[in-house]
Design a protein around this motif. Structure first.
Motif, short mmCIF file in Angstrom:
data_model
loop_
_atom_site.label_atom_id
_atom_site.label_comp_id
_atom_site.label_asym_id
_atom_site.label_seq_id
_atom_site.Cartn_x
_atom_site.Cartn_y
_atom_site.Cartn_z
N TRP A 137 27.99 91.75 -58.51
CA TRP A 137 29.14 91.89 -57.26
C TRP A 137 28.77 93.09 -56.72
O TRP A 137 28.79 93.06 -55.18
N THR A 138 28.48 94.19 -56.87
CA THR A 138 28.13 95.28 -56.22
C THR A 138 27.21 95.19 -55.47
O THR A 138 26.94 95.57 -54.18
N ALA A 139 25.76 94.41 -55.61
CA ALA A 139 24.47 94.58 -55.27
C ALA A 139 24.96 93.32 -53.75
O ALA A 139 24.26 93.53 -52.81
N ALA A 140 25.86 92.50 -54.20
CA ALA A 140 26.25 91.80 -53.15
C ALA A 140 27.51 92.03 -52.24
O ALA A 140 27.96 91.39 -51.43
N LYS A 141 27.88 93.54 -52.45
CA LYS A 141 29.11 94.12 -51.80
C LYS A 141 30.25 93.24 -51.73
O LYS A 141 31.07 92.91 -50.77
N GLY A 142 30.58 92.63 -52.84
CA GLY A 142 31.84 91.98 -52.90
C GLY A 142 31.62 90.33 -52.58
O GLY A 142 32.58 89.48 -52.79
N LEU A 143 30.61 90.08 -52.15
CA LEU A 143 30.57 88.60 -51.45
C LEU A 143 30.11 87.77 -52.88
O LEU A 143 29.29 87.83 -53.58
N PRO A 144 31.08 86.79 -53.22
CA PRO A 144 30.89 86.02 -54.29
C PRO A 144 29.52 84.83 -53.93
O PRO A 144 29.14 84.72 -53.05
N ALA A 145 28.93 84.66 -55.21
CA ALA A 145 27.69 83.88 -55.04
C ALA A 145 28.17 82.37 -54.60
O ALA A 145 29.32 81.88 -54.74
N ILE A 146 27.18 81.70 -54.04
CA ILE A 146 27.38 80.40 -53.38
C ILE A 146 27.59 79.27 -54.76
O ILE A 146 28.38 78.43 -54.52
N THR A 147 27.06 79.57 -55.76
CA THR A 147 27.34 78.88 -57.10
C THR A 147 28.75 78.78 -57.43
O THR A 147 29.38 77.93 -57.66
N LEU A 148 29.43 80.08 -57.23
CA LEU A 148 30.84 80.19 -57.77
C LEU A 148 31.57 79.44 -56.55
O LEU A 148 32.61 78.88 -57.05
N LEU A 149 31.30 79.53 -55.38
CA LEU A 149 32.22 79.09 -54.37
C LEU A 149 32.03 77.57 -54.51
O LEU A 149 33.11 76.73 -54.44
N ALA A 150 30.79 77.00 -54.88
CA ALA A 150 30.50 75.32 -55.34
C ALA A 150 31.39 74.91 -56.57
O ALA A 150 32.01 73.97 -56.24
N PHE A 151 31.29 75.96 -57.44
CA PHE A 151 32.11 75.80 -58.59
C PHE A 151 33.68 75.42 -58.27
O PHE A 151 34.39 74.64 -58.77
N GLY A 152 34.32 76.36 -57.52
CA GLY A 152 35.51 76.00 -56.92
C GLY A 152 35.53 74.86 -56.28
O GLY A 152 36.88 74.09 -56.37
N LEU A 153 34.81 74.30 -55.46
CA LEU A 153 34.84 73.22 -54.55
C LEU A 153 34.92 72.16 -55.67
O LEU A 153 35.70 71.03 -55.41
N ALA A 154 34.01 72.07 -56.56
CA ALA A 154 33.93 71.12 -57.64
C ALA A 154 35.19 70.63 -58.43
O ALA A 154 35.78 69.71 -58.52
N LEU A 155 35.90 72.08 -58.74
CA LEU A 155 37.21 71.93 -59.51
C LEU A 155 38.13 71.22 -58.83
O LEU A 155 39.15 70.61 -58.95
#
Length: 202
Positions: free
Chosen positions: A168-186
């Motif tokens: 999360w630190t390396a991405a400056k708080g931007l969530p991974a696309i896999t996490l966003l896609a997981f939310g979309l699937a749910l």
């Protein structure tokens, strides 16, 4: 040529995901631009394919569901082919153990992904064979099973990183696309399909 509304919506989703992927991976995490044509765009096709599946489950009307579904299937096919080309330790080192084999998380992720594609193809075949205008599948809740397999594919692939503070630190708080896609699937599994022409496959 004017694209149908469903395809325009998926194109908009794709452009938004592309912009986000460029921001997160190339601008923030400094992934070399050499990897844009395949590594980055592969993420876009994966999310748009998932969005098409969600749309095909939730939309009202056989024609709208099929437009979402066929576009989603095409994007998912592109995603699978791109992933096969990228599947090396140089691109995805975390997928491999020191012995050079897949880790157990990767094996579960890939197994779930293969099942998801299998369910998707089953849904396609059943859709093409069905003559009634009120049913697009011979298998009740098959779309949900496909989304469940996709969610498992994502959680085994990226779940460890979702809980890693350094990521999360390396991405400056931007969530991974896999996490966003997981939310979309749910969301695709949880939301109720449109009432018009209710489809038992959903």
């Amino acid at each position: 040529m004017i694209l149908p509304r469903e395809q325009r919506l998926l194109l908009t989703v794709g452009l938004a995901v592309l912009a986000y992927a460029v921001l997160r991976y190339h601008l923030v995490k400094s992934v070399p631009w050499d990897h844009f044509p395949l590594y980055t765009t592969n993420k876009v096709f994966a999310v748009v394919g998932l969005a098409g599946l969600v749309g095909s489950r939730l939309a009202a009307g056989r024609e709208r569901r099929q437009r979402y579904g066929f576009a989603g299937l095409w994007c998912t096919t592109v995603h699978v082919l791109m992933s096969l080309l990228l599947m090396t330790p140089n691109y995805f080192g975390k997928f491999y153990s020191k012995s050079g084999h897949f880790t157990w998380q990767t094996e579960l992720s890939m197994a779930a992904g293969v099942l998801g594609v299998g369910f998707l193809l089953w849904l396609l075949i059943a859709t093409l064979k069905t003559e009634t205008q009120k049913q697009t599948s011979l298998v009740p809740c098959l779309a949900r099973w496909t989304l469940l397999a996709t969610a498992l594919h994502l959680v085994f692939m990226g779940g460890a990183g979702w809980l890693n503070r350094d990521d999360w630190t390396a991405a400056k708080g931007l969530p991974a696309i896999t996490l966003l896609a997981f939310g979309l699937a749910l969301a695709g599994m949880a939301l109720k399909p449109a009432a018009a022409e209710s489809d038992p496959a959903a």
